[in-house]
Design a protein around this motif. Structure first.
Motif, PDB file in Angstrom:
ATOM      1  N   LYS A 170      47.191  24.845  43.537  1.00  0.00           N
ATOM      2  CA  LYS A 170      47.023  25.454  41.949  1.00  0.00           C
ATOM      3  C   LYS A 170      46.853  26.352  42.084  1.00  0.00           C
ATOM      4  O   LYS A 170      46.551  27.334  42.574  1.00  0.00           O
ATOM      5  CB  LYS A 170      45.787  24.326  41.020  1.00  0.00           C
ATOM      6  N   THR A 171      46.977  27.380  40.362  1.00  0.00           N
ATOM      7  CA  THR A 171      46.758  28.594  40.231  1.00  0.00           C
ATOM      8  C   THR A 171      45.985  28.479  38.592  1.00  0.00           C
ATOM      9  O   THR A 171      46.619  27.918  37.793  1.00  0.00           O
ATOM     10  CB  THR A 171      47.798  29.238  39.717  1.00  0.00           C
ATOM     11  N   LEU A 172      44.558  28.974  39.194  1.00  0.00           N
ATOM     12  CA  LEU A 172      43.711  29.234  37.783  1.00  0.00           C
ATOM     13  C   LEU A 172      44.069  30.668  36.954  1.00  0.00           C
ATOM     14  O   LEU A 172      43.634  31.317  37.325  1.00  0.00           O
ATOM     15  CB  LEU A 172      42.960  28.740  37.681  1.00  0.00           C
ATOM     16  N   GLN A 173      44.493  30.388  36.098  1.00  0.00           N
ATOM     17  CA  GLN A 173      44.725  32.052  35.504  1.00  0.00           C
ATOM     18  C   GLN A 173      44.004  32.532  34.390  1.00  0.00           C
ATOM     19  O   GLN A 173      43.727  31.253  33.314  1.00  0.00           O
ATOM     20  CB  GLN A 173      46.265  31.544  34.886  1.00  0.00           C
ATOM     21  N   ILE A 174      43.651  32.891  33.632  1.00  0.00           N
ATOM     22  CA  ILE A 174      42.302  33.786  32.857  1.00  0.00           C
ATOM     23  C   ILE A 174      42.563  34.895  32.178  1.00  0.00           C
ATOM     24  O   ILE A 174      43.014  36.108  33.071  1.00  0.00           O
ATOM     25  CB  ILE A 174      41.176  34.084  33.753  1.00  0.00           C
ATOM     26  N   MET A 175      43.057  34.706  31.515  1.00  0.00           N
ATOM     27  CA  MET A 175      43.218  35.864  29.803  1.00  0.00           C
ATOM     28  C   MET A 175      42.700  36.285  29.435  1.00  0.00           C
ATOM     29  O   MET A 175      41.975  35.847  29.114  1.00  0.00           O
ATOM     30  CB  MET A 175      44.798  35.485  29.404  1.00  0.00           C
ATOM     31  N   ALA A 176      42.315  37.682  29.979  1.00  0.00           N
ATOM     32  CA  ALA A 176      41.192  38.490  29.297  1.00  0.00           C
ATOM     33  C   ALA A 176      41.338  39.756  28.835  1.00  0.00           C
ATOM     34  O   ALA A 176      42.431  40.312  28.770  1.00  0.00           O
ATOM     35  CB  ALA A 176      39.565  38.290  29.825  1.00  0.00           C
ATOM     36  N   GLU A 177      40.139  40.311  27.515  1.00  0.00           N
ATOM     37  CA  GLU A 177      40.811  41.861  27.208  1.00  0.00           C
ATOM     38  C   GLU A 177      39.364  42.123  26.783  1.00  0.00           C
ATOM     39  O   GLU A 177      38.529  41.491  26.501  1.00  0.00           O
ATOM     40  CB  GLU A 177      41.413  41.737  25.823  1.00  0.00           C
ATOM     41  N   ARG A 178      39.215  43.439  26.689  1.00  0.00           N
ATOM     42  CA  ARG A 178      38.212  44.173  25.969  1.00  0.00           C
ATOM     43  C   ARG A 178      38.789  43.995  24.332  1.00  0.00           C
ATOM     44  O   ARG A 178      39.635  43.315  24.254  1.00  0.00           O
ATOM     45  CB  ARG A 178      37.817  45.774  26.179  1.00  0.00           C
ATOM     46  N   PRO A 179      37.203  44.369  24.076  1.00  0.00           N
ATOM     47  CA  PRO A 179      37.565  44.067  22.360  1.00  0.00           C
ATOM     48  C   PRO A 179      38.464  45.259  21.585  1.00  0.00           C
ATOM     49  O   PRO A 179      39.177  44.463  20.128  1.00  0.00           O
ATOM     50  CB  PRO A 179      35.769  45.211  21.575  1.00  0.00           C
ATOM     51  N   ASP A 180      38.679  46.152  21.788  1.00  0.00           N
ATOM     52  CA  ASP A 180      40.110  47.073  21.644  1.00  0.00           C
ATOM     53  C   ASP A 180      41.007  46.392  22.291  1.00  0.00           C
ATOM     54  O   ASP A 180      42.689  46.741  22.293  1.00  0.00           O
ATOM     55  CB  ASP A 180      39.927  48.521  21.559  1.00  0.00           C
ATOM     56  N   GLY A 181      41.401  45.644  22.359  1.00  0.00           N
ATOM     57  CA  GLY A 181      42.973  45.238  23.717  1.00  0.00           C
ATOM     58  C   GLY A 181      43.160  45.197  24.360  1.00  0.00           C
ATOM     59  O   GLY A 181      44.527  45.160  25.202  1.00  0.00           O
ATOM     60  N   THR A 182      42.426  46.344  25.453  1.00  0.00           N
ATOM     61  CA  THR A 182      42.731  46.387  26.599  1.00  0.00           C
ATOM     62  C   THR A 182      42.527  45.879  27.763  1.00  0.00           C
ATOM     63  O   THR A 182      41.188  45.294  27.566  1.00  0.00           O
ATOM     64  CB  THR A 182      42.933  48.246  27.026  1.00  0.00           C
ATOM     65  N   LEU A 183      42.980  46.199  29.029  1.00  0.00           N
ATOM     66  CA  LEU A 183      42.489  45.609  30.069  1.00  0.00           C
ATOM     67  C   LEU A 183      42.888  45.949  31.561  1.00  0.00           C
ATOM     68  O   LEU A 183      44.248  46.415  32.013  1.00  0.00           O
ATOM     69  CB  LEU A 183      42.579  44.129  30.464  1.00  0.00           C
TER      70      LEU A 183
END
Length: 201
Positions: free
Chosen positions: A49-62
């Protein structure tokens, strides 16, 4: 309106289910405390299995460094609380250019760009809408769509009916994503940390 606005506009309306929901509940406070926002959690595959975490900084960057920092922070939580049975690969990434829209504020931030919205229940016989975002107001996503003989009109879709929404990859969107990335001096789109494996069999 900015991506980092507090309150209801900054709350995710997307709700995961099953193991993904357990992971989201577990890691969202930790991400928030470190200055990141959870975008989405997905679990895919059966064996391996793959656990994908999608996240960002408040300004939309990462950045890639951000991805690695998030991975190091949440891995101990996942190990201790064990929300996913069996072994899995952990993948931390940015939302990408044609990103999912998961907060009411996202529709404000990306107003003026094309999006696709799928609703949970048909509205006038339609479940899919595509058009230019016109923001968020009075609990509704505003989007300009082609209504056939009636021409192009701005309609309101109640937030409670939105099942999935994401930006459409266009030249304008790519230019804006590159501009935002340059302004923040960060590589914001497609950033992804190397996959790590859970130590569980």
């Amino acid at each position: 309106m900015h991506a980092g606005d507090d309150g209801a506009l900054g709350d995710r309306f997307i709700v995961e289910s099953g193991a993904a929901a357990r992971v989201a509940e577990l890691i969202e406070p930790a991400l928030s405390g470190s200055g990141f926002r959870l975008v989405r959690v997905a679990v895919s595959g059966r064996e391996g299995k793959t656990l994908q975490i999608m996240a960002e900084r408040p300004d939309g960057t990462l950045t890639i460094a951000d991805c690695e920092a998030i991975s190091k922070e949440i891995s101990p939580l996942l190990d201790v609380h064990d929300p996913i049975a069996g072994s899995y690969h952990l993948e931390v990434s940015s939302p990408g250019i044609d990103r999912p829209l998961v907060r009411p504020s996202d529709f404000e931030v990306w107003s003026g760009y094309e999006a696709k919205i799928e609703v949970k229940q048909p509205i006038d016989g339609r479940k899919r809408f595509r058009g230019m975002l016109e923001g968020f107001a009075d609990g509704e996503v505003r989007i300009e769509v082609d209504l056939g003989e009636a021409g192009r009109n701005i309609i309101g879709i109640p937030m409670a009916l939105v099942g999935e929404a994401r930006l459409v990859l266009t030249d304008e969107l790519i230019r804006e994503a590159l501009r935002r990335g340059k302004n923040s001096n960060e590589l914001s789109d497609g950033a992804e940390a190397p996959e790590t494996d859970s130590e569980e069999d």
